[in-house]
Design an enzyme around this catalytic site. Structure first.
Site, PDB file in Angstrom:
ATOM      1  N   CYS B  84       0.810  -1.214   0.000  1.00 46.49           N
ATOM      2  CA  CYS B  84       0.000   0.000   0.000  1.00 46.49           C
ATOM      3  C   CYS B  84       0.848   1.270   0.000  1.00 46.49           C
ATOM      4  O   CYS B  84       0.323   2.368  -0.140  1.00 46.49           O
ATOM      5  CB  CYS B  84      -0.926   0.008   1.210  1.00 46.49           C
ATOM      6  SG  CYS B  84      -1.773  -1.565   1.435  1.00 46.49           S
ATOM      7  N   HIS B 335      -9.103   3.892  -1.137  1.00 46.24           N
ATOM      8  CA  HIS B 335      -7.746   3.354  -1.023  1.00 46.24           C
ATOM      9  C   HIS B 335      -7.423   2.415  -2.200  1.00 46.24           C
ATOM     10  O   HIS B 335      -7.374   1.206  -2.049  1.00 46.24           O
ATOM     11  CB  HIS B 335      -7.608   2.619   0.324  1.00 46.24           C
ATOM     12  CG  HIS B 335      -6.259   2.054   0.604  1.00 46.24           C
ATOM     13  ND1 HIS B 335      -5.099   2.540   0.038  1.00 46.24           N
ATOM     14  CD2 HIS B 335      -5.863   1.022   1.402  1.00 46.24           C
ATOM     15  CE1 HIS B 335      -4.059   1.832   0.480  1.00 46.24           C
ATOM     16  NE2 HIS B 335      -4.501   0.900   1.293  1.00 46.24           N
TER      17      HIS B 335
END
Lengths: 394, 394
Positions: B84, B335
């Site tokens: 991420c 996200h």
């Protein structure tokens, strides 16, 4: 722009290692790299760049930190992936990190464990580096892609033959037989190579690199670090160039050149203020035999269509004017995807610092490494120069 | 070490876009980024760094060149993957490339298409960023990992409650409602958040970020380029720090801090010659509500255990002393893994250059972006400073 130097390199044997993991292989490469950099230790490393495609998918995410932490390097780690050029780009990123002044000692390496992915390695895991919709999902493997390039080459140059492809394989097998790290340490004859089973016409088994496990790394440091440690054998990174292109072979204008290789080489030569004639030896990306021929031409070692002549005349043999793939190349040293680019630069450093054992060349001063991603969607070329004073340091 | 500046940024809307591809999303982010950098054009870009995890696996290899070529940027492209934190690291690499002198204009961006991976997105594709043998393969998802951190936090600090987790979500939902790019543009109440269905105890649905498609990019340039183009709005990259750690949560000493975040922040503060008190606003990595609380403490915004007080006192609300996640954060802006880090830095640049529309803060001068990979195997912190003269440029 301060200079960057390679001052250490190491690799595992390349081959099939069912008792090793991707982490243990990478840790071995790190240990050997640090051991070769006399005067530097693990704690001196500021950051790491790790190349891997992630074949098998066991640790696809955070695959950089996963191996550096295991290797005892708790430093900022960036994983880079540019298919088979992953760790060639990792070395380039390490050079940028050092030249930026943000780091003084950077470990650049790569790894791949492929033999346990068996059939999937070629069909899926390597296929993901081809264009997805029109190559991989239609069933084109990389053997198929490079076979199209070989067929186009043989069509375009009338005097080029399948034997010319075989000559690259014969040379690289002979070279690998002198390299203790190589996967295929046996010689083959021209007939062996040409008459072997067809993998993707016109490529035979001997024209294709094997499936390989392995890891490799190099240590890139700043000028200050290289100068402060008289025990280090330093090779200057004279130039490093990279280029990208459309991922699919069918999307490009030519099948008989890899334009990204040409542009990466131009950029590296410009940065090094060197040309092809200055290169004493090279490690080029011969994933399939045709790729070595294209590399000669893309890198400017000869004119278009003249690569077969270089092979026939023995120019690129170990005792020729311009030895290519003295390590055995991807063909016979092996091609553990993410480790290949760093392994090539490791070979340059070993040759430039007199550490290449039975395959040592006679005092080379300038070496070039050429690493390609996929069928030419990415390429990176690195030029190292030996240190004229190095004899005094050992 | 020459300075690097952000002079442009752009992103797609974050959400679910079944009619878009990973390439079309990235191309939109590139177009918007270039359009925002008044005076620079596509041909000025020297190289690109692209972050993506590769969720769905449609183009796992060469996934950098695959998108830059489609976006009309035929430049050396490196794909970086740190889960991420992929494009947070891409921005850092771009800064190194510029500071190294090897490039003057670098596009750093990222993308992810997740919504078509459905259930697999959480179970497999995100799972690959957890530790493989003892987390993913035993069935631990990231909701599970962060739930362990939340439970440990509630156990360690007696006055911390589930409502404190909810407060972060309520704030970020309110912020997202003002952001036209955000995925979840609706407010929620404290009761909505606390009483929602449990995902992984103590985390409820409102404590978890959504599954998101999207792309984002920023343009990083050298001092010379920033100075030569008076039309550019430049924000200086004052500091950028990164750190790695063991990939598995169970391998680390603490569940109530992310040590990589602490170390990345220390490094960024040191490079910027700044401290937490200098930060006017921040975008932090709130993949789960507990992560925002830990970020406050890891980044030095408050003492250990005091994050709930910051939320209760409204310090990090949009009109508070230290606004955090004015964009809506990962929680409500969305996200899209590989796009998140670049999206955070894009938000900093927009706020620092007065481009944030309805959510514009009042004259902030120093912004901080905090991007975490996995459960803390990697972290990167970037500090941007606005240009005091910028009013004169617009």
């Amino acid at each position: 722009m301060r200079d960057a130097y390679v001052v250490g390199a190491g690799q595992t044997d390349f081959g099939s290692f069912p008792d090793e993991s991707y982490r243990s292989l990478f840790a071995t490469a790190v240990d050997r790299t640090l051991a070769s950099a006399d005067g530097l230790c693990r704690g001196d490393v500021d950051e790491a760049v790790v190349g891997t495609l992630g074949v098998g998918g066991r640790q696809l995410g955070l695959s950089g930190p996963a191996v550096t932490e295991f290797a005892g390097l708790s430093v900022p780690t960036t994983r880079v992936e540019n298919a088979c050029a992953a760790s060639g780009y990792a070395v380039r990123n390490a050079v940028q990190a050092v030249k930026s002044g943000m780091a003084d000692v950077v470990l650049a390496g790569g790894y791949e464990v492929m033999t346990d992915a068996s059939d999937d390695a070629t069909k899926y895991w390597l296929g993901v580096s081809g264009e997805t919709e029109w190559e991989r999902l239609t069933g084109t493997t990389f053997a198929g892609t490079y076979a199209q390039m070989a067929r186009a080459y043989l069509d375009e140059y009338d005097d080029a033959t399948v034997d010319d492809l075989s000559r690259a394989a014969v040379k690289n097998h002979a070279n690998a037989s002198e390299n203790p790290h190589a996967q295929l340490r046996f010689e083959c004859s021209l007939d062996d190579a040409t008459d072997a089973a067809t993998v993707a016409d016109p490529l035979t088994l001997y024209h294709c690199c094997p499936t390989t496990d392995g890891a490799a790394a190099v240590l890139v440091v700043s000028e200050d670090v290289a100068e402060d440690h008289s025990t280090l054998d330093a090779a200057r990174v004279a130039g490093v160039g990279a280029a990208s292109d459309r991922v699919g072979l069918f999307e490009r204008d030519t099948y008989t050149a890899i334009p990204a290789s040409e542009r990466a080489a131009e950029s590296a030569y410009e940065m090094a203020d060197r040309g092809p004639d200055d290169v004493d030896f090279a490690e080029v990306h011969d994933c399939f035999a045709i790729a070595e021929l294209l590399a000669y031409e893309d890198l400017g070692f000869c004119e278009r269509g003249d690569a077969p002549a270089l092979l026939r005349d023995g120019v690129t043999e170990r005792d020729g004017r311009l030895p290519v793939n003295v390590s055995g190349g991807l063909k016979a040293k092996g091609h553990p995807i993410g480790a290949t680019g760093a392994g090539q630069v490791a070979e340059l450093w070993k040759q430039l610092t007199g550490r290449a054992g039975d395959r040592q060349l006679d005092g080379p001063e300038v070496g070039l490494a050429h690493n390609v991603g996929g069928s030419g969607g990415a390429a990176v070329v690195t030029i190292l120069e030996g240190d004229a004073d190095r004899e005094g340091k050992r």
